[in-house]
Design a protein around this motif. Structure first.
Motif, PDB file in Angstrom:
ATOM      1  N   ASN A  18     -23.509  23.726 -27.919  1.00 50.14           N
ATOM      2  CA  ASN A  18     -23.224  22.490 -26.966  1.00 50.14           C
ATOM      3  C   ASN A  18     -21.574  22.139 -27.240  1.00 50.14           C
ATOM      4  OD1 ASN A  18     -26.055  21.978 -26.203  1.00 50.14           O
ATOM      5  ND2 ASN A  18     -26.317  21.063 -28.093  1.00 50.14           N
ATOM      6  N   GLN A  19     -20.933  22.730 -26.500  1.00 52.56           N
ATOM      7  CA  GLN A  19     -19.609  22.620 -26.485  1.00 52.56           C
ATOM      8  C   GLN A  19     -19.057  22.380 -24.817  1.00 52.56           C
ATOM      9  OE1 GLN A  19     -17.567  25.747 -28.453  1.00 52.56           O
ATOM     10  NE2 GLN A  19     -17.820  24.672 -30.430  1.00 52.56           N
ATOM     11  N   VAL A  56     -14.628  23.314 -26.573  1.00 48.31           N
ATOM     12  CA  VAL A  56     -15.034  24.798 -26.588  1.00 48.31           C
ATOM     13  C   VAL A  56     -13.863  25.619 -27.509  1.00 48.31           C
ATOM     14  CG1 VAL A  56     -14.016  25.529 -24.334  1.00 48.31           C
ATOM     15  CG2 VAL A  56     -15.806  26.816 -25.481  1.00 48.31           C
ATOM     16  N   THR A  57     -14.317  26.499 -28.385  1.00 52.29           N
ATOM     17  CA  THR A  57     -13.649  27.416 -29.361  1.00 52.29           C
ATOM     18  C   THR A  57     -13.650  28.722 -28.947  1.00 52.29           C
ATOM     19  OG1 THR A  57     -15.064  27.495 -30.778  1.00 52.29           O
ATOM     20  CG2 THR A  57     -13.659  25.479 -31.257  1.00 52.29           C
ATOM     21  N   ALA A  58     -12.581  29.586 -29.376  1.00 46.10           N
ATOM     22  CA  ALA A  58     -12.712  31.140 -29.053  1.00 46.10           C
ATOM     23  C   ALA A  58     -13.886  31.534 -29.942  1.00 46.10           C
ATOM     24  CB  ALA A  58     -11.605  31.772 -29.488  1.00 46.10           C
ATOM     25  N   ALA A  59     -14.024  30.937 -31.377  1.00 47.24           N
ATOM     26  CA  ALA A  59     -14.862  31.582 -32.382  1.00 47.24           C
ATOM     27  C   ALA A  59     -16.466  31.323 -31.744  1.00 47.24           C
ATOM     28  CB  ALA A  59     -14.825  30.961 -33.592  1.00 47.24           C
ATOM     29  N   GLU A  60     -16.612  30.227 -31.204  1.00 49.42           N
ATOM     30  CA  GLU A  60     -18.145  29.910 -30.652  1.00 49.42           C
ATOM     31  C   GLU A  60     -18.213  30.670 -29.269  1.00 49.42           C
ATOM     32  OE1 GLU A  60     -21.780  28.472 -30.610  1.00 49.42           O
ATOM     33  OE2 GLU A  60     -20.520  28.497 -32.212  1.00 49.42           O
ATOM     34  N   LEU A  68     -21.026  25.095 -22.581  1.00 50.38           N
ATOM     35  CA  LEU A  68     -20.213  25.947 -22.000  1.00 50.38           C
ATOM     36  C   LEU A  68     -20.551  27.556 -22.521  1.00 50.38           C
ATOM     37  CD1 LEU A  68     -16.870  24.764 -20.796  1.00 50.38           C
ATOM     38  CD2 LEU A  68     -18.809  25.476 -19.381  1.00 50.38           C
ATOM     39  N   PRO A  69     -20.573  27.554 -23.968  1.00 45.41           N
ATOM     40  CA  PRO A  69     -20.611  29.153 -24.693  1.00 45.41           C
ATOM     41  C   PRO A  69     -22.165  29.432 -24.261  1.00 45.41           C
ATOM     42  CG  PRO A  69     -19.635  27.621 -26.172  1.00 45.41           C
ATOM     43  CD  PRO A  69     -19.976  26.754 -25.003  1.00 45.41           C
TER      44      PRO A  69
END
Length: 271
Positions: A119-120, A125-129, A177-178
């Motif tokens: 849940n981002q 949102v992060t690149a890692a996730e 988003l991920p």
């Protein structure tokens, strides 16, 4: 139709078949229901789990643990085996398929039910996730398909690969988003994977099961989504499992490359 008025087609038996079912870690989950349905239909089943993911989520791990899940399915034996593996590791899909071949001598069906929830929103949102969710959800689905294709004996008819997506192609999921992006990749890979394997008699289909009550939603969301479903309730894991069993069976041999929406008439606009 079988005699006696049964609604199960004669080709729906999975007697003598070998299936891999991923994401079997919670009694309330789809994976558990699918494994139980496949066993009831006569298949030998290798179940996969990765409980550390559940431990990170609001619903937590199942109190009975992996060992309890396996016991509830009948216990490890000549028709049931279990393996734990983290699909963030690119070697894991091949190891899971290999474990099925080692245990049962063949593999006929892969049900890639596993998923990493994430849940981002766009601001979070992060690149890692993004990388991790894509690896577990999308990359692992491709690598499971690749491992299955390498291991499958085409003298055994009826190879089946069943993937899972999540309705992101029907409505936005901007707070996840991920997850939505990775599931969208599964939607888009379905036709190409099916084409790659069609000449070998192996089908590849993807199931969007719609809202399914697996115990993750809070009461407010449960009520709002329920209002948007004509039956007035969420789908059940058992209903999904019956469709998966059919897709794994001889009866479904003429269907491949499809993304199947089985949402009970979900009216998103009514939420």
């Amino acid at each position: 139709m079988t005699s006696g008025g049964s609604s199960v087609g004669s080709g729906s038996s999975l007697e003598g078949r070998v299936a891999v079912v991923t994401g079997v870690s919670r009694r309330a989950g789809i994976g558990f229901a699918v494994a139980r349905e496949m066993l009831a239909a006569g298949a030998s089943v290798l179940v996969h789990s990765w409980s550390p993911h559940d431990a990170e989520q609001p619903w937590g791990t199942d109190p009975v643990g992996d060992a309890g899940i396996v016991e509830l399915l009948g216990g490890e034996g000549h028709r049931l085996r279990h393996v734990a593996a983290d699909f963030a590791d690119p070697q894991a899909p091949g190891l899971v398929v290999g474990a099925a071949v080692e245990a049962f001598g063949a593999v006929d069906v892969v049900v890639a039910n596993h998923a990493r929830s994430s849940n981002q929103s766009l601001t979070e949102v992060t690149a890692a996730e993004l990388d991790l969710t894509w690896a577990v959800n999308a990359r692992a689905s491709v690598l499971l398909t690749q491992a299955f294709a390498a291991a499958h004996d085409d003298e055994r008819p009826g190879g089946r690969i069943i993937l899972f997506t999540s309705g992101q192609h029907l409505a936005p999921m901007s707070q996840e988003l991920p997850y939505a992006i990775s599931k969208g990749a599964i939607h888009q890979m379905t036709l190409s994977l099916s084409d790659a394997l069609a000449d070998r008699g192996i089908t590849v289909n993807t199931l969007n099961p719609g809202p399914v009550d697996t115990g993750w939603a809070d009461p407010d969301l449960t009520e709002r989504v329920g209002r948007a479903l004509p039956a007035g309730r969420w789908g059940s894991p058992a209903e999904v499992a019956r469709l998966v069993r059919w897709l794994a069976s001889e009866d479904s041999q003429w269907i491949t490359g499809q993304v199947i929406n089985a949402e009970g008439g979900f009216r998103r606009w009514a939420m």
